[in-house]
Design a protein around this motif. Structure first.
Motif, mmCIF file in Angstrom:
data_model
loop_
_atom_site.group_PDB
_atom_site.id
_atom_site.type_symbol
_atom_site.label_atom_id
_atom_site.label_comp_id
_atom_site.label_asym_id
_atom_site.label_seq_id
_atom_site.Cartn_x
_atom_site.Cartn_y
_atom_site.Cartn_z
ATOM 1 N N UNK A 124 0.786 -1.180 0.203
ATOM 2 C CA UNK A 124 -0.054 -0.135 0.040
ATOM 3 C C UNK A 124 0.797 1.351 0.022
ATOM 4 N N UNK A 125 0.066 2.218 0.131
ATOM 5 C CA UNK A 125 0.848 3.756 -0.121
ATOM 6 C C UNK A 125 2.031 3.926 1.051
ATOM 7 N N UNK A 126 1.694 3.439 2.179
ATOM 8 C CA UNK A 126 2.691 3.598 3.543
ATOM 9 C C UNK A 126 3.926 2.822 2.926
ATOM 10 N N UNK A 186 -3.162 9.121 8.702
ATOM 11 C CA UNK A 186 -1.906 8.636 8.922
ATOM 12 C C UNK A 186 -1.051 8.363 7.639
ATOM 13 N N UNK A 187 -1.759 7.949 6.417
ATOM 14 C CA UNK A 187 -0.951 7.694 5.225
ATOM 15 C C UNK A 187 -0.508 9.018 4.913
ATOM 16 N N UNK A 188 -1.158 9.950 4.894
ATOM 17 C CA UNK A 188 -0.505 11.481 4.486
ATOM 18 C C UNK A 188 0.399 11.834 4.924
ATOM 19 N N UNK A 189 0.384 11.601 6.266
ATOM 20 C CA UNK A 189 1.608 12.315 7.388
ATOM 21 C C UNK A 189 2.800 11.170 7.070
ATOM 22 N N UNK A 190 2.673 9.902 7.064
ATOM 23 C CA UNK A 190 3.932 9.109 6.746
ATOM 24 C C UNK A 190 4.576 9.515 5.343
ATOM 25 N N UNK A 191 3.683 9.801 4.587
ATOM 26 C CA UNK A 191 4.197 10.363 3.114
ATOM 27 C C UNK A 191 5.017 11.599 3.312
ATOM 28 N N UNK A 192 4.448 12.579 4.149
ATOM 29 C CA UNK A 192 4.929 13.817 4.283
ATOM 30 C C UNK A 192 6.517 13.591 4.921
ATOM 31 N N UNK A 193 6.380 12.711 6.114
ATOM 32 C CA UNK A 193 7.580 12.524 6.696
ATOM 33 C C UNK A 193 8.811 11.662 5.937
ATOM 34 N N UNK A 208 3.776 20.171 0.081
ATOM 35 C CA UNK A 208 3.166 21.422 0.484
ATOM 36 C C UNK A 208 1.695 21.312 0.494
ATOM 37 N N UNK A 209 1.130 20.436 -0.613
ATOM 38 C CA UNK A 209 -0.358 20.259 -0.706
ATOM 39 C C UNK A 209 -0.628 19.317 0.372
ATOM 40 N N UNK A 210 -0.006 18.460 0.715
ATOM 41 C CA UNK A 210 -0.293 17.367 1.579
ATOM 42 C C UNK A 210 -0.218 17.972 3.266
ATOM 43 N N UNK A 240 1.072 10.936 14.391
ATOM 44 C CA UNK A 240 1.848 11.237 13.369
ATOM 45 C C UNK A 240 1.635 12.437 12.558
ATOM 46 N N UNK A 241 0.460 13.061 12.496
ATOM 47 C CA UNK A 241 0.287 14.315 11.664
ATOM 48 C C UNK A 241 0.963 15.193 12.457
ATOM 49 N N UNK A 242 0.901 15.575 13.841
ATOM 50 C CA UNK A 242 2.010 16.407 14.625
ATOM 51 C C UNK A 242 3.235 16.214 14.167
ATOM 52 N N UNK A 243 3.828 15.135 14.310
ATOM 53 C CA UNK A 243 5.247 14.825 13.996
ATOM 54 C C UNK A 243 5.502 15.412 12.333
ATOM 55 N N UNK A 244 4.567 15.006 11.420
ATOM 56 C CA UNK A 244 4.784 15.605 10.213
ATOM 57 C C UNK A 244 4.718 17.068 10.351
#
Length: 275
Positions: A124-126, A186-193, A208-210, A240-244
């Motif tokens: 998957x995307x993660x 969660x997926x969005x945050x992990x992609x950003x990271x 930036x969009x994410x 996860x989002x806060x970390x990202x």
């Protein structure tokens, strides 16, 4: 967190197994907090578990799992070790080569991770995000295709979906409004990271969009919900989002997430078990 380790691994007492994926999560958290000794302890424990985590060796099969391979390769790289030679001294594994073999080469799925398994393909995307990070750091020829396929999983609104298109002969891009392309924090945050350090203009624009999507979907109290099955505000998604957000410089939003989390932290004694 270090007190939850048993010989460097997270042991799941409920189902009696070593949870290697969660162990890697703890290793990544340790690195983020500057706790290199714990990260190295975890890395050392995982050396003898490469086959168990990334393949079906324990079940007598030749299965190879793309997501775990990508995640382990990214973690090993982050600790400063060599992912091309990681595992038992007598039989080290080239995780980058193993990962590249699980990366498709033919259109329309060029760059897409694929499991080799008799039980189906659950990549998957993660996993794709970790693969993009690991292959890019290794300078592998599959890196660009891996990143490009990852970017196809970004929807018009800015978030990244969790699951790939099931039909590998069809359009591989996210289609806003389809059930398979639902928002996933969660997926969005992990992609950003995993993409935050990229210098490619196309990637930086995607990050930036994410980031804007995460900010927009953060509640006034600092919390965020997750994907379809975890839509309510929860600590995992908020963490996860806060970390990202903190990683990309959105300090006000990251601080708000941290404050929400702090109010949900359970203070435990030195021998108490956190569940």
């Amino acid at each position: 967190l270090p007190r939850q380790l048993t010989d460097g691994l997270v042991y799941n007492e409920q189902f009696a197994f070593n949870d290697y994926g969660l162990t890697v999560d703890m290793g990544l958290a340790s690195l983020a907090m500057g706790d290199k000794p714990t990260a190295k302890l975890i890395r050392g424990a995982l050396r003898s578990k490469v086959a168990s985590y990334t393949t079906g060796a324990d079940f007598g099969s030749d299965d190879v799992y793309a997501g775990p391979t990508a995640k382990l390769a990214a973690f090993v790289t982050a600790t400063g070790a060599n992912p091309k030679k990681f595992g038992p001294a007598a039989a080290p594994v080239n995780l980058i080569a193993q990962l590249a073999r699980r990366t498709a080469d033919a259109a329309p799925i060029t760059g897409r991770l694929e499991d080799k398994s008799a039980y189906g393909d659950y990549a998957n995307t993660i996993g794709q995000a970790f693969a993009a990070s690991a292959l890019t750091a290794a300078g592998h020829r599959e890196a660009k295709a891996s990143v490009n396929f990852l970017l196809k999983q970004q929807c018009d609104r800015g978030y990244f979906r969790l699951n790939f298109t099931v039909d590998k002969t069809a359009n591989q891009r996210c289609v806003t409004g389809e059930a398979a392309s639902a928002p996933d924090t969660d997926t969005t945050a992990l992609v950003v990271l995993n993409l935050a350090d990229s210098e490619r203009p196309k990637v930086r624009k995607a990050v930036k969009r994410a980031t804007r999507w995460l900010v927009k979907h953060q509640a006034a109290n600092g919390s965020l919900g997750g994907g379809v099955s975890t839509e309510a505000a929860n600590s995992n998604s908020t963490g996860l989002a806060g970390w990202a957000l903190g990683t990309v410089g959105k300090c006000t939003e990251a601080r708000s997430a941290a404050r929400w989390l702090k109010r949900r932290q359970w203070e435990v004694g030195p021998t108490a078990m956190v569940t």
